[in-house]
Motif scaffolding. Structure first.
Motif, PDB file in Angstrom:
ATOM      1  N   ALA A   1     -46.871  52.625  38.342  1.00 23.94           N
ATOM      2  CA  ALA A   1     -46.813  54.084  38.208  1.00 23.94           C
ATOM      3  C   ALA A   1     -45.669  54.500  37.270  1.00 23.94           C
ATOM      4  N   GLN A   2     -44.538  53.876  37.420  1.00 22.18           N
ATOM      5  CA  GLN A   2     -43.390  54.215  36.566  1.00 22.18           C
ATOM      6  C   GLN A   2     -43.708  53.940  35.101  1.00 22.18           C
TER       7      GLN A   2
ATOM      8  N   GLY B   1     -48.306  55.884  44.063  1.00 23.00           N
ATOM      9  CA  GLY B   1     -47.103  55.140  43.725  1.00 23.00           C
ATOM     10  C   GLY B   1     -46.951  53.944  44.651  1.00 23.00           C
ATOM     11  N   HIS B   2     -46.471  52.877  44.142  1.00 25.40           N
ATOM     12  CA  HIS B   2     -46.150  51.684  44.941  1.00 25.40           C
ATOM     13  C   HIS B   2     -47.358  51.083  45.641  1.00 25.40           C
TER      14      HIS B   2
ATOM     15  N   ARG C   1     -47.394  60.210  46.593  1.00 20.59           N
ATOM     16  CA  ARG C   1     -46.613  59.314  47.457  1.00 20.59           C
ATOM     17  C   ARG C   1     -46.881  59.624  48.905  1.00 20.59           C
TER      18      ARG C   1
ATOM     19  N   ASP D   1     -42.849  48.623  38.337  1.00 21.03           N
ATOM     20  CA  ASP D   1     -43.758  49.508  39.042  1.00 21.03           C
ATOM     21  C   ASP D   1     -44.796  50.059  38.068  1.00 21.03           C
TER      22      ASP D   1
ATOM     23  N   VAL E   1     -48.088  61.510  40.351  1.00 22.61           N
ATOM     24  CA  VAL E   1     -47.942  60.355  41.242  1.00 22.61           C
ATOM     25  C   VAL E   1     -47.943  60.858  42.671  1.00 22.61           C
TER      26      VAL E   1
ATOM     27  N   ARG F   1     -43.468  44.373  42.686  1.00 18.72           N
ATOM     28  CA  ARG F   1     -42.886  45.489  41.930  1.00 18.72           C
ATOM     29  C   ARG F   1     -41.564  45.075  41.308  1.00 18.72           C
TER      30      ARG F   1
END
Length: 140
Positions: free
Chosen positions: A125-126, A110-111, A140, A123, A138, A118
């Motif tokens: 991943a979102q 993620g991120h 993190r 994002d 995901v 972003r």
């Protein structure tokens, strides 16, 4: 049962953690490491300075480095390790690849992008979690 795991790979620590997670949790699965070259992330100014062919060549060189690193990390993995490089919007390409290649699970960091990117682009991943037809983990 998870037979095929897709791990999108960029040059972020979380992408490396996602690969390590996939290797640890799914030791016998086939894993595909996908690097998506996003020209939006590349500077339009850089394209003007060096030209589109040079910019593409540099992106492919970075992709090759990421793939080599992934192969090293997965040296002891029981399943097959495949690699792929695509050009375009990362979220769209990840979702499309997962659907086209009958992926059972996407494992991604993620991120991976900088905060400003972003906010402007959303994002990755979102968007993958929202659009993928298969489960997404995901890291993190």
């Amino acid at each position: 049962m998870v037979d095929h795991v897709l791990v999108p790979m960029d040059d972020s620590p979380l992408a490396r953690q996602a690969l390590d997670f996939a290797l640890d949790v799914h030791p016998a699965a086939d894993i595909t490491v996908l690097h998506v070259v996003d020209y939006v992330e590349e500077s339009y100014g850089a394209e003007m300075l060096v030209g589109p062919d040079e910019l593409r060549e540099r992106a492919l060189d970075r992709a090759d480095q990421l793939v080599d690193e992934a192969r090293e990390r997965a040296a002891d993995h029981e399943g097959d390790l495949r690699t792929a490089t695509e050009f375009g919007d990362p979220a769209r390409k990840i979702v499309q690849y997962a659907a086209d290649e009958a992926v059972d699970l996407v494992v991604m960091g993620g991120h991976g992008r900088p905060l400003v990117s972003r906010i402007l682009l959303g994002d990755v991943a979102q968007r993958v979690v929202q659009r993928a037809e298969c489960p997404v983990t995901v890291v993190r």
